[in-house]
Each structure stands twice: as structure tokens, then as C-alpha cells.
Design an enzyme around this catalytic site. Sequence first.
Site, PDB file in Angstrom:
ATOM      1  N   GLY A 113       0.281  -1.108   0.089  1.00  0.00           N
ATOM      2  CA  GLY A 113      -0.019   0.516  -0.213  1.00  0.00           C
ATOM      3  C   GLY A 113       0.821   1.112  -0.009  1.00  0.00           C
ATOM      4  O   GLY A 113       2.298   1.567  -0.287  1.00  0.00           O
ATOM      5  N   CYS A 114       0.330   2.347  -0.264  1.00  0.00           N
ATOM      6  CA  CYS A 114       1.300   3.556  -0.793  1.00  0.00           C
ATOM      7  C   CYS A 114       1.255   4.568   1.182  1.00  0.00           C
ATOM      8  O   CYS A 114       2.449   4.267   1.151  1.00  0.00           O
ATOM      9  CB  CYS A 114       0.391   5.058  -1.024  1.00  0.00           C
ATOM     10  SG  CYS A 114      -1.523   5.062  -0.551  1.00  0.00           S
TER      11      CYS A 114
END
Length: 307
Positions: A113-114
Site C-alpha cells: 500500500g502507499c
Amino acid sequence: MTQTVFIDGAAGTTGLEIVERLQGRPEFELIVLDDSQRKDASARAEAFHAADFAVLCLPDEAAREAAALAEGSGVRIIDASSAYRTAGDWTYGFPELIGRDRIAAANRVSNPGCYPTGFLALVAPLVRKGLLPGDWPFVCHAVSGYSGGGKALIARFEADRTIAFRDYGLALGHKHVPEMQLYARLAHPPVFAPAVIPAHRGMVVEVPLHLHLMRQAAPADGLRDALADFYAGSPVVTVHPDAPDEILLRTDSVPSDKLGLWVFGSADGTQARLVARLDNLGKGASGAAVQNLNLMAGLPETAGLAL
């Protein structure tokens, strides 16, 4: 030798940016479905079976359905959703933490995920080295450009220019937390406080620390040196030796696949702030997928990246 790539969900934000990074590269040939076939299960299954690599740029449930369509094929998959990030039979696609050789050999890779990319880049190496305690109740504050929320959030921010700040995840239990805890090897899930700002792209992730309350913790300079040693030679990650007065996100930021890390310490040594800045669509999504694709295809890690 040209290798074929099918991007399932190529019309979305992440997919479009992956296509941009692959355009003009003779190493890859894209398998493209026309608009009438993009949601056709038979056409997609055929594309999976014809491809050497596939990248899933889909919501979680759709990504699971896509992986099922690919069963029985020889395609090697990179999933950009959160569907498989903590699955034991998928390799976590953070080569700087997991190891480039593991990514290169994997058949199923789950893109980080970012927000977790920033958090893990800061915390995981320090916990591994015993410089921060794994049983500490960590807190993570973060802000991101609105493009990370997909088409609906993009449309909302661009239609309503009065929004200055969007705090969310207020019920806690955000879907990023399990991967943050797992790959940082933490005893407790971190308290994660994400927010969105009126910029299209860009992200700052911060972990504040009470060093003097920890039973084991290196001073700020030691934390910075350890991160610099861990990422030495990385073409993507930079540990900055300076301590600027401010770290900015700009509304006109251009695509970037870099990840910058900073460590700030108080004058009395009792507190520190670990800070990461990245492009949520770059190292936080599309750039990371292309980096993993390069490694899996036996190509230079940074080919096609915006560095």
C-alpha cells in the site's frame, strides 16, 4: 526477447500510470482489450492465459476474481490491491525490505500500500536492527493527494474546491494496518491516522517517537545512520542527511518513483520524528509495480521509472 503484459484494470489511475511507464519499452508488449471486453470474464481469462505477466489494478474483490480467472495459466501476477498483502502464498512486493531475489523468483507478488510503503521504509529496518522496540505502541500520521482514493474521490475533490483537508479512517481498523504490523514485526497494530489534501499526487508519512520512554531506542542520529546503511546503494530510496525546516508537498508535483526519508531529533534527545515523502501513484503504486515487474522479468530494476 519481448515479454507480454496484461494490465487488468488498465483504465484506472494506477493502470494508466503503469502503461505510461511501459510505453516505448521494447522489452514488453501489452495485451490490450477493447472497451467492450474489459469486463468480459472470458476475454480477460484468455488474456491471462496469453500473457507472461499480469498486473491487477482492481478493487480487492475484483482482484480475487481476476486471480481465479488466471488459475491454470503460467502467468506471473502483480496485484496492486490489498487483497493479498498479508497472504502467505504471495510475496510482498517491497524489494528493499523483502529482497530483490525473492521478487525476481516470485510468481505472485502483492504490491505494498502507499501509506505502508512510507511507514515500513522508516520503521521496519530499525525494529529489525533492535534500534526501536517491536512492542512499542507506534502511531503513524500521514497525508496523501486525492488520486490515491480512486475515481470517486478524485471527482469529489475536483468538483468541490472548498475541501482543504479530509480526515478519515476515524473508526480505526484501516485495511493498511495489518501489513504495517506484519512487515514491521510489531507486537501491536499501529494507530494509523490518514488524511487527504487538495493535491492530485504526493504523500508524507510520519512516525513520532518518544525516545526517552522506550526501553531500547537509538538516538536520532543513530536511527538516521542505520537507515542510510540499510538503503545504501538503493537507486530508489534516499535517506537525507539534512534536517530541513519544512517538508513540502506541491499541488503541481510531477510523477516520481523516488522515496525520500528523514530523521529529525529534538535538541535534548528525548523525541524524534521519522518522515517519508513519496508519490502515492509512484513508489506508492504504479512505480512500485513496474519496479517489481522489472525484477521478475530479469531487467534492470529502474527501467522506465521516473527517478
